[in-house]
Write an enzyme that holds these catalytic residues in place. Structure first.
Site, PDB file in Angstrom:
ATOM      1  N   GLU A 317     135.594  46.676  -0.696  1.00  0.00           N
ATOM      2  CA  GLU A 317     134.884  47.245  -1.985  1.00  0.00           C
ATOM      3  C   GLU A 317     133.317  46.908  -1.497  1.00  0.00           C
ATOM      4  O   GLU A 317     132.967  45.939  -1.583  1.00  0.00           O
ATOM      5  CB  GLU A 317     135.363  46.062  -3.109  1.00  0.00           C
ATOM      6  CG  GLU A 317     136.811  46.440  -3.440  1.00  0.00           C
ATOM      7  CD  GLU A 317     137.118  45.474  -4.473  1.00  0.00           C
ATOM      8  OE1 GLU A 317     136.821  45.895  -5.811  1.00  0.00           O
ATOM      9  OE2 GLU A 317     137.662  44.370  -4.352  1.00  0.00           O
ATOM     10  N   GLU A 326     132.433  39.264   1.411  1.00  0.00           N
ATOM     11  CA  GLU A 326     132.678  39.627   0.041  1.00  0.00           C
ATOM     12  C   GLU A 326     133.153  40.873  -0.057  1.00  0.00           C
ATOM     13  O   GLU A 326     133.840  41.481  -0.715  1.00  0.00           O
ATOM     14  CB  GLU A 326     131.758  39.408  -0.988  1.00  0.00           C
ATOM     15  CG  GLU A 326     131.254  37.946  -1.291  1.00  0.00           C
ATOM     16  CD  GLU A 326     132.800  37.193  -1.736  1.00  0.00           C
ATOM     17  OE1 GLU A 326     133.165  37.823  -2.792  1.00  0.00           O
ATOM     18  OE2 GLU A 326     132.918  36.234  -1.380  1.00  0.00           O
TER      19      GLU A 326
END
Length: 498
Positions: A317, A326
């Site tokens: 993402e 992340e």
């Protein structure tokens, strides 16, 4: 009339048995914090292609709910923290949310859980006080339409909800959260809903590599960590963290609440300081996790206990803030290609870094296919092995022991190993133009047996041997069959008596 009651009793017992014998499940989290993801329809196709049966979504997006209609995939639907205030204040808001966000798509879209808030204790605007009232209102809304037994209500938490997690037996909840945790635990116990926790051994290793070994975090440790209070032995951090939560629950006398892991995983890429964030480590962690879960291994404190787990996440993402890791937890790139090979049935081979050298037990090694080569090169190598290489590839044909999982890398691994063993298990015999790698772990699974040097055993001919050398303890299926027969005979007996 008595016969009717006996019939109801027998049927209810059978349904209870069906639930009991379900076994642990592995799902995947479908986050959408990105601007380059495929459409929900394409995602639904991808999920089905890879035999993913359980999916967690973080809101009630209409397009996503529509896309998974009639797919058989079970969804866990989230209510974002931003909606907690409205849902906690008025029952009518919860009724409207259910009417507009869930009921138009149910039951064509299978929805089994609603998570009210996510890691509220970690959010900047702490909405903890709103969680339990919102949960009650959502449950009441479900009761009004008769779905409260089919759709469970809970909320997800980070491991930060514990003030202490080591040793596991000393696990304890953070007292600063007691004002909302106690009523929440009472809600979960009363409604037989699970305590949902997000667990990331990766962070424990990354932030404290001197205290946590990489192997211990990856389920690869050959040594054991002993809990000094209980004497229980831990070979991986995942089990230790789960048991810390169980002990925290037991300390508050909530012994009947089950634990569900709603997020866990490992990133495949990170910043320069995140050296453990690699595709190989991500593949190792998730592969070992899946095998650990579907084998119903349980934990040292809860051996054999079912534990449902959701892997984070489906896609990388690109809009997530923070360190490079992340944005790289995905099993798939946005173009729907795999970041690394992963078998959700826990039966496939585990790929290893190219050019690795291994020495197995008694010198035994196997040859499997690498995920670091193109599908075209892999297919060409497989065609050569099953053709000019004179490998018997009947075991990877439909309905044969090694056909499932029906993936190119799994079929190629079986063929590569057969050629490798038949040709002296030499380095050259595992080359396949760079598509083969040697491993020291037996890739055999279920009734698919990989041969070793000096044997001509095939997977098909070894089915009986496999069964005869398995554990003497009955499997879940055997127990289910036995118990089903018992209930059926009991039910027929009741009818005769009536």
């Amino acid at each position: 009339m008595a016969t009717v009651f006996k019939l109801i009793f027998a049927v209810s017992m059978l349904f209870t048995l069906l639930v009991f014998c379900r076994g642990s499940i592995v799902g995947v989290c479908y986050g959408r914090n990105a601007d380059d993801l495929p459409t929900p329809d394409k995602v639904a196709e991808l999920v089905q292609q890879h035999n993913i049966k359980y999916l967690r979504i973080y809101d009630s997006n209409i397009q996503v709910l529509k896309a998974f209609a009639n797919t058989g995939v079970e969804l866990m639907v989230g209510i974002p923290n931003s909606d907690l205030l409205a849902l906690s204040q008025f029952q009518s808001n919860a009724d409207s949310w259910l009417k507009n966000s869930i009921l138009p798509y149910y039951p064509a879209t299978k929805i089994t859980y609603i998570t009210v808030g996510a890691e509220v204790t970690e959010s900047p605007n702490n909405a903890s006080a709103q969680v339990v009232p919102a949960m009650h209102n959502v449950l009441t809304a479900l009761k009004k339409v008769g779905l409260h037994r089919r759709i469970k209500v809970s909320s997800t938490h980070s491991l930060g909800v514990l003030s202490r997690s080591y040793p596991p037996s000393a696990g304890a909840f953070n007292s600063s959260h007691a004002f909302f945790l106690k009523p929440m635990l009472e809600f979960l116990a009363e409604n037989q809903s699970p305590f949902m926790i997000n667990i990331y051994p990766y962070y424990a290793y990354r932030d404290s590599p001197n205290n946590v070994s990489l192997d211990y975090a990856l389920f690869e440790s050959s040594s054991e960590v002993i809990d000094p209070n209980t004497g229980l032995l831990y070979t991986n951090m995942f089990d230790a963290q789960i048991d810390a939560l169980y002990f925290a629950l037991m300390a508050l006398n909530f012994r009947t609440i089950n634990v569900m892991v709603t997020e866990t995983g490992w990133p495949s890429k990170g910043s320069p300081k995140e050296k453990a964030a690699t595709p190989d480590n991500a593949q190792t962690y998730n592969t070992n996790l899946i095998r650990h879960v579907i084998n119903n291994s349980g934990t040292p404190a809860k051996p054999g206990e079912e534990l449902d787990v959701y892997i984070f996440s489906l896609f990388n993402e690109n809009r997530k803030p923070g360190l490079e890791s992340e944005r790289n937890w995905g099993l798939f790139y946005p173009d729907q290609t795999s970041v690394y090979n992963l078998d959700f049935k826990g039966r496939g081979v585990v790929d290893v870094p190219k050019n690795s050298t291994f020495t197995g037990f008694n010198g035994t090694t196997w040859c499997i296919a690498s995920s670091n080569v193109s599908q075209l090169d892999l297919q060409s190598a497989l065609d050569w092995a099953c053709g000019p290489g004179n490998v018997d590839c009947s075991a990877i044909q439909p309905s044969q022991p090694c056909f499932e999982p029906d993936t190119l890398i799994s079929h190629a691994s079986y063929a590569f190993n057969s050629y490798y063993q038949q040709n002296g298990a030499s380095d050259v015999a595992c080359s396949f133009g760079g598509a083969g790698v040697k491993v020291d772990k037996d890739p055999s699974y279920d009734n698919c047996l990989y041969m070793t040097t000096g044997t001509n055993k095939t997977a098909a001919s070894n089915t009986t041997a496999m069964a005869s050398t398995s554990s003497s303890s009955p499997s879940q299926i055997e127990v289910f069959v036995w118990a089903s027969r018992f209930l059926l005979m009991t039910f027929l007996g009741l009818l005769n008596i009536a």
